[in-house]
Design an enzyme around this catalytic site. Structure first.
Site, mmCIF file in Angstrom:
data_model
loop_
_atom_site.group_PDB
_atom_site.id
_atom_site.type_symbol
_atom_site.label_atom_id
_atom_site.label_comp_id
_atom_site.label_asym_id
_atom_site.label_seq_id
_atom_site.Cartn_x
_atom_site.Cartn_y
_atom_site.Cartn_z
ATOM 1 N N LYS A 159 -38.176 29.736 53.737
ATOM 2 C CA LYS A 159 -38.207 28.843 52.569
ATOM 3 C C LYS A 159 -38.288 29.553 51.220
ATOM 4 C CE LYS A 159 -43.073 27.504 53.041
ATOM 5 N NZ LYS A 159 -43.813 27.432 51.772
ATOM 6 N N ARG A 176 -54.683 19.862 53.653
ATOM 7 C CA ARG A 176 -53.341 19.562 53.180
ATOM 8 C C ARG A 176 -52.817 18.514 54.164
ATOM 9 N NH1 ARG A 176 -48.719 24.067 52.376
ATOM 10 N NH2 ARG A 176 -48.118 23.258 54.405
#
Lengths: 357, 357
Positions: B38, B131
């Site tokens: 990514k 998260r």
């Protein structure tokens, strides 16, 4: 068609409105505005909205952005000092550039002559912010002398930049350096200095106080046209829009969880050791966008009862405990964007851009 | 052909080397690596370098990046929780996704059935970093029960993420939550939990200490493959390269100027009030790159006698007073990039990318 997220909605009408407002104000004091489009990474739509608002020169900091704007009906200015390796593109895709080095200007002249153009040079003078520009007055005069000798370029005038690197405010005192130099150049070389490009949006505070020196006849405005705000004194120009840029992004997780992480803390994904207060359980939402695409310090939720808790490259985490709206997974949250968040979101290829007329 | 600047040079051989190294280490302890690409925004070249290093699953956080990787020879994992509005693309362009919401998983199942595919689901469990992930164990069991009922998706296993939002380190203790849940799921539903995806590069510190629990059989590695560094304890894996990403950018101004800005300070372009020490005159250089494209805290000049003084969106300002090299306008300076600077530079369309074999 289904709308795609995350998405930035740019209200072109609001940008044109802000621009008209500033063009009117500046016209009354004899100042022309360069419409700085760089925060949009060369958006043709926004450039045209600026032109519709009365702008005749569009400024970009990257020549690649100007390439994409080659068909717009305005003169083009390259705001960042050109790279020598890029001189051919600079003269091909821009009409005016800001410069401080004679070696680069010489190369621009060579490349201009090849394509039969005359490229305009604004010589940047450093009046104290210590970013770009000639600092010494003698050097400036010598550089002007050489520019005048070159056949492919035209000496257009002097420029300066403030409130960027060094955070130095534009004042009557520091701008006077430009005036002194203008007079000397006009006397010494018997030429007219057409343009004194006196700064960026931060100079608006001088206009507000009626203290912009009258030798300044050009300003390079971006922020003030996009947002109507004067950053250096945190005021707003009357009857402008602050919300021309709006971010919409989807909720991908919504759960009741604790407020304070559990375990041994080390660094987060951006190298900081985060600190959290224990507020008991909260309703936490994650939205599909992150620090790759935006800047958490430069945006705020339009629902004022939502708080941004933090984020990583791909996520923002929000506290939805106190909102009265009944959000669900897949719902879209809206944010008002300020300068750095606009820059990031316009830079990210992972954000859809939607232009509203 | 003339080289264009600014440019990031990506040494694919070094990335393949780092990857082989980590694949070997992980193979010996029964762990498969998902190659997280990514930071490159979906670079096909880097994805192939990871595959050449022994990676069988490529991970990306944005489905748009996976679209561009559709022809690479690996399974594809979407690392960020999918958006419901994007479910059709998720099942089309990825084989596995990380999930925490049954509403989203139900939509993925519907879309999978439409195209006759079976999409693999890793259920994310929040073990404390706060998260993404199901926090409550009962919720997790109920979610698994529903996943098993859906025809378009396949329950692949459990996953967790750490050292991101909350900065919580992966430990034997917090990972044990995954093991407990695995056992319960296998007993309650009489199925095998194939995958326990136990974290990201930060889990390398457990491998170093021989403390990665043996029920963890997958890790999602990005940073460690790209840079060979274990961020949470600031160590390096032996015989890896830290300099696979190198930035090269051109000097656009070089002048002797004061070290301390002159005038009344307000905020800089990024909203901070900068502070400067007076060190007398210095040789200052400006390079054509800025905070739009890189992050000043995550990079360093390869010439160790050069210091980064600061920057704005389009410029970095350097102190060249103490270097022994005789630089000129148009010369190219080199920088070693760390994670956030790599992310920014790969995101910026104004940086050329050059892949070295």
């Amino acid at each position: 068609m289904t709308k795609r997220y995350p998405r930035v909605e740019v209200d072109l009408g609001k940008i044109t409105h802000n621009t008209k407002k500033m063009v009117d104000i500046c016209k009354s004091i004899g100042v022309e505005i360069v419409g700085v489009n760089k925060v949009t990474c060369g958006s043709v739509e926004v450039a045209n909205a600026l032109i519709e608002g009365g702008i005749k020169i569009i400024g970009e900091s990257r020549i690649e952005a100007l390439k994409g704007l080659k068909d717009i009906k305005a003169e083009k200015m390259l705001l960042r000092l050109p790279m020598i390796s890029n001189a051919a593109d600079v003269v091909k895709f821009s009409d005016i550039s800001l410069n401080s080095e004679i070696k680069t200007i010489t190369k621009l002249s060579e490349e201009s002559l090849k394509i039969g153009k005359k490229h305009k040079i604004i010589l940047m003078i450093d009046v104290g912010d210590l970013r770009e520009g000639v600092f010494d007055e003698e050097d400036a005069l010598k550089t002007v002398e050489k520019i005048i000798e070159l056949k492919g370029v035209e000496f257009e005038g002097l420029g300066t930049n403030l409130s960027c690197f060094g955070g130095i405010m534009p004042t009557e005192e520091n701008l006077e350096k430009l005036n002194r130099l203008k007079t000397k150049i006009e006397e010494k070389f018997d030429i007219k200095v057409n343009t004194i490009s006196g700064g960026n949006s931060s100079s608006t505070h001088l206009i507000q106080k009626g203290k912009l020196p009258n030798f300044v006849n050009q300003l390079r405005f971006g922020t003030i046209l996009m947002l109507g705000t004067v950053e250096v004194n945190d005021t707003r120009i009357d009857d402008t829009f602050i919300d021309a840029y709006k971010l919409k992004t989807e909720i991908i997780e919504l759960k009741k969880k604790p407020s304070k992480p559990i375990g041994t803390a080390s660094v987060d994904a951006f190298g900081s050791v985060p600190v959290f207060e224990d507020k008991g359980d909260m309703i936490r939402a994650i939205c599909a966008i992150g620090r790759q695409d935006i800047d958490l310090d430069w945006m705020k939720p339009i629902d004022e009862n939502i708080e941004i808790l933090g984020g990583s490259s791909d996520h923002i985490i929000l506290d939805l405990t106190h909102t009265n709206n009944n959000y669900d997974i897949g719902d879209v949250l809206e944010f008002e964007l300020n300068y750095v968040a606009i820059l990031r979101s316009m830079t990210s290829q992972f954000i859809y851009k939607d232009y509203l007329k």
